[in-house]
Design a protein around this motif. Sequence first.
Motif, PDB file in Angstrom:
ATOM      1  N   UNK A 121       0.794  -1.218   0.000  1.00  0.00           N
ATOM      2  CA  UNK A 121       0.000   0.000   0.000  1.00  0.00           C
ATOM      3  C   UNK A 121       0.826   1.267   0.000  1.00  0.00           C
ATOM      4  N   UNK A 122       2.136   1.120  -0.199  1.00  0.00           N
ATOM      5  CA  UNK A 122       2.971   2.320  -0.214  1.00  0.00           C
ATOM      6  C   UNK A 122       4.039   2.199  -1.275  1.00  0.00           C
ATOM      7  N   UNK A 123       3.977   3.013  -2.293  1.00  0.00           N
ATOM      8  CA  UNK A 123       4.977   3.055  -3.353  1.00  0.00           C
ATOM      9  C   UNK A 123       5.649   4.429  -3.349  1.00  0.00           C
ATOM     10  N   UNK A 124       6.759   4.499  -4.066  1.00  0.00           N
ATOM     11  CA  UNK A 124       7.405   5.813  -4.205  1.00  0.00           C
ATOM     12  C   UNK A 124       6.702   6.649  -5.270  1.00  0.00           C
ATOM     13  N   UNK A 125       6.260   6.000  -6.340  1.00  0.00           N
ATOM     14  CA  UNK A 125       5.316   6.679  -7.235  1.00  0.00           C
ATOM     15  C   UNK A 125       3.971   6.014  -7.022  1.00  0.00           C
ATOM     16  N   UNK A 126       3.004   6.785  -6.555  1.00  0.00           N
ATOM     17  CA  UNK A 126       1.658   6.252  -6.383  1.00  0.00           C
ATOM     18  C   UNK A 126       0.698   7.225  -7.044  1.00  0.00           C
ATOM     19  N   UNK A 127      -0.574   6.857  -7.051  1.00  0.00           N
ATOM     20  CA  UNK A 127      -1.527   7.686  -7.790  1.00  0.00           C
ATOM     21  C   UNK A 127      -2.689   8.090  -6.910  1.00  0.00           C
ATOM     22  N   UNK A 128      -3.123   9.298  -7.116  1.00  0.00           N
ATOM     23  CA  UNK A 128      -4.257   9.804  -6.347  1.00  0.00           C
ATOM     24  C   UNK A 128      -5.300  10.403  -7.277  1.00  0.00           C
ATOM     25  N   UNK A 129      -6.541  10.364  -6.827  1.00  0.00           N
ATOM     26  CA  UNK A 129      -7.560  11.246  -7.381  1.00  0.00           C
ATOM     27  C   UNK A 129      -7.903  12.208  -6.264  1.00  0.00           C
ATOM     28  N   UNK A 130      -8.167  13.452  -6.645  1.00  0.00           N
ATOM     29  CA  UNK A 130      -8.433  14.443  -5.615  1.00  0.00           C
ATOM     30  C   UNK A 130      -9.493  15.436  -6.048  1.00  0.00           C
ATOM     31  N   UNK A 131      -9.987  16.147  -5.067  1.00  0.00           N
ATOM     32  CA  UNK A 131     -11.086  17.099  -5.280  1.00  0.00           C
ATOM     33  C   UNK A 131     -10.818  18.307  -4.409  1.00  0.00           C
ATOM     34  N   UNK A 132     -10.931  19.499  -4.983  1.00  0.00           N
ATOM     35  CA  UNK A 132     -10.674  20.709  -4.209  1.00  0.00           C
ATOM     36  C   UNK A 132     -11.773  21.732  -4.497  1.00  0.00           C
ATOM     37  N   UNK A 133     -12.247  22.378  -3.437  1.00  0.00           N
ATOM     38  CA  UNK A 133     -13.208  23.475  -3.592  1.00  0.00           C
ATOM     39  C   UNK A 133     -12.585  24.720  -2.993  1.00  0.00           C
ATOM     40  N   UNK A 134     -12.405  25.742  -3.818  1.00  0.00           N
ATOM     41  CA  UNK A 134     -11.719  26.955  -3.376  1.00  0.00           C
ATOM     42  C   UNK A 134     -12.630  28.163  -3.458  1.00  0.00           C
ATOM     43  N   UNK A 135     -12.483  29.064  -2.474  1.00  0.00           N
ATOM     44  CA  UNK A 135     -13.175  30.342  -2.555  1.00  0.00           C
ATOM     45  C   UNK A 135     -14.353  30.488  -1.604  1.00  0.00           C
ATOM     46  N   UNK A 136     -14.552  29.546  -0.709  1.00  0.00           N
ATOM     47  CA  UNK A 136     -15.628  29.692   0.260  1.00  0.00           C
ATOM     48  C   UNK A 136     -15.323  28.851   1.490  1.00  0.00           C
ATOM     49  N   UNK A 278      -6.360  -3.785   4.863  1.00  0.00           N
ATOM     50  CA  UNK A 278      -5.256  -3.316   4.031  1.00  0.00           C
ATOM     51  C   UNK A 278      -3.873  -3.534   4.612  1.00  0.00           C
ATOM     52  N   UNK A 279      -3.755  -4.030   5.825  1.00  0.00           N
ATOM     53  CA  UNK A 279      -2.432  -4.102   6.431  1.00  0.00           C
ATOM     54  C   UNK A 279      -2.121  -2.803   7.132  1.00  0.00           C
ATOM     55  N   UNK A 280      -0.837  -2.491   7.206  1.00  0.00           N
ATOM     56  CA  UNK A 280      -0.423  -1.348   8.018  1.00  0.00           C
ATOM     57  C   UNK A 280      -0.861  -0.005   7.438  1.00  0.00           C
ATOM     58  N   UNK A 281      -0.936   0.061   6.115  1.00  0.00           N
ATOM     59  CA  UNK A 281      -1.304   1.337   5.481  1.00  0.00           C
ATOM     60  C   UNK A 281      -2.792   1.318   5.214  1.00  0.00           C
ATOM     61  N   UNK A 282      -3.574   1.712   6.215  1.00  0.00           N
ATOM     62  CA  UNK A 282      -5.005   1.439   6.125  1.00  0.00           C
ATOM     63  C   UNK A 282      -5.832   2.604   5.605  1.00  0.00           C
ATOM     64  N   UNK A 283      -5.218   3.757   5.362  1.00  0.00           N
ATOM     65  CA  UNK A 283      -6.004   4.908   4.913  1.00  0.00           C
ATOM     66  C   UNK A 283      -6.224   4.850   3.409  1.00  0.00           C
ATOM     67  N   UNK A 314      -7.127   1.915  -2.803  1.00  0.00           N
ATOM     68  CA  UNK A 314      -8.525   1.603  -3.083  1.00  0.00           C
ATOM     69  C   UNK A 314      -8.591   0.287  -3.860  1.00  0.00           C
ATOM     70  N   UNK A 315      -7.637   0.101  -4.776  1.00  0.00           N
ATOM     71  CA  UNK A 315      -7.598  -1.148  -5.542  1.00  0.00           C
ATOM     72  C   UNK A 315      -7.364  -2.337  -4.609  1.00  0.00           C
ATOM     73  N   UNK A 316      -6.458  -2.186  -3.647  1.00  0.00           N
ATOM     74  CA  UNK A 316      -6.203  -3.267  -2.676  1.00  0.00           C
ATOM     75  C   UNK A 316      -7.471  -3.581  -1.882  1.00  0.00           C
ATOM     76  N   UNK A 317      -8.171  -2.528  -1.502  1.00  0.00           N
ATOM     77  CA  UNK A 317      -9.403  -2.720  -0.719  1.00  0.00           C
ATOM     78  C   UNK A 317     -10.445  -3.454  -1.562  1.00  0.00           C
ATOM     79  N   UNK A 318     -10.537  -3.086  -2.843  1.00  0.00           N
ATOM     80  CA  UNK A 318     -11.502  -3.753  -3.727  1.00  0.00           C
ATOM     81  C   UNK A 318     -11.155  -5.230  -3.852  1.00  0.00           C
ATOM     82  N   UNK A 319      -9.878  -5.514  -4.044  1.00  0.00           N
ATOM     83  CA  UNK A 319      -9.453  -6.912  -4.139  1.00  0.00           C
ATOM     84  C   UNK A 319      -9.806  -7.668  -2.870  1.00  0.00           C
ATOM     85  N   UNK A 320      -9.536  -7.015  -1.722  1.00  0.00           N
ATOM     86  CA  UNK A 320      -9.798  -7.663  -0.434  1.00  0.00           C
ATOM     87  C   UNK A 320     -11.279  -7.991  -0.282  1.00  0.00           C
ATOM     88  N   UNK A 321     -12.121  -7.177  -0.895  1.00  0.00           N
ATOM     89  CA  UNK A 321     -13.562  -7.431  -0.792  1.00  0.00           C
ATOM     90  C   UNK A 321     -14.086  -8.228  -1.976  1.00  0.00           C
TER      91      UNK A 321
END
Length: 424
Positions: A121-136, A278-283, A314-321
């Motif tokens: 669950x921890x790589x040096x290059x990993x991938x994220x999706x993110x969401x940001x709301x700015x201005x309020x 997920x093991x130790x990296x559970x977030x 998230x992929x690891x979690x999907x596999x686990x389920x």
Amino acid sequence: MAFVTRAVKGTHDLFGDPLAYHRAIVDAARRWAEAAGAAEIATPIFEFTEVFERGVGPTSDIVQKEMFTFSDRAGRSLTLRPEGTAGVVRAYNEHGMKVWPQPVRLWYAGPMFRAERPQKGRQRQFHQVGYEVLGSDQPELDAEAVALSYHILASLGLRNMRLLLGSVGDPADRERYNAYLRELLAPHAARLSEDSRRRLVTNPMRILDSKNSGDRALLAELDVRPMLAFLGSEAKAHFEAVRARLGALGVPYEVDPSIVRGLDYYVRTSWEIHHDELGAQSALGGGGRYDGLSELLGGPPAPGVGWALGIERVALAMEAEGLSPAPAPALDLYIVPLESSLVPRALEVAARFWPELRVQYALKARKPGKGLQEAEKKGARFAALLGPDEATAGTLTVKNLETGEQHTLPLEEVREWVGKGGRA
RNA sequence: GUGAGCGUAGCUCAGCUGGUUAGAGCACCGGUCUGUGGAACCGGGGGUCGUGGGUUCAAGUCCCAUCGCUCACCCCA
């Protein structure tokens, strides 16, 4: 296997099943983020180091020991992005997005880089999706962001997750809380781990996050009051408002009174989503409000709230389920030339069907039996035989590999018949 | 950065206490099969046994070092 060149430690080539998970997760995020009116943004994967030093925070572990930093030819310090928010806020300021209708909702997906020792669950290059709301700074936006991060995971089929919600208060609240912690813990400094003794000076709140058993035992004995007890009236009202909105949205969460986030820019609302398998990296992901970040980066005040999900986790979690992504789309048609002189013709025919149909062809003459076998192995839905008769007549002998139904048809009718079979 | 476990074909592995040219299954290529598939059978290619040193008449097997992978600490996505 002793290749001279190999992928760098902690990086991975992404293809096949893992890539299918990756795409499914990004697709889900895109769907929900765009449903909420967010526009996609793709910022550079490296920035001036300052963006992260000032944004993520000089005392954070990320900045202190996890960044890939290098110099360009002019001697400027650049850093591979360890997270996405700082770059998005930098872009918001750089492009004057404060004059857009507020708030501005943005989402992104891409690689992040941290120089940690790899593990599950921890790589040096990993991938994220993110969401940001700015201005309020309205609490509706905190609730909106939390809800989206939860719904995306739920829509992928995940069930065994826990949403932990807390508040780290306003900066003044945190100062009061840190002062309280220093006073409480200083007499016991000798019992703290080395890391925690350092944190006692730099950032006492982080001690609460320690997994060191000695630290934990000490904290349990001392009956430490939680951050939530130190919220000022405004932060407290904001937190209560966020809870009320989330309740109305039906998003299940637990209040975690001691939640601490690793990035220094967070204020007020703060949450993490964990998965138990997920093991130790559970977030799976986390987020929070960062009202002062824009100013830290030299911009105008621009309150914001956002989150990121770790795609690999998230992929690891999907596999686990036991959840699998949709398989890669199959080949529609495989063209088999029966004589080697017809190979070029097979290419021409294939090219004529592109891009409406997914078509491949054999590069060598094949006997019909072998050709059909090969088509099957390639996962094609239909196979087409191209012999001298078909070449002369401008037809193909097409066979549905599932039903065995077969017809010799002119190309236009092949397109129709094969196309009608439906595509994934 | 610290600790532990593990490195034999593309993949999964076998190789007993060191002893002939290092094996199997799957996968790949070809044939049996001169216009009709998923099977079977036969054959083929592919390994500096992670790397480097050492011990020995002899090392995939023992010793040392090194690199890599994995998990955990730490931290986080």
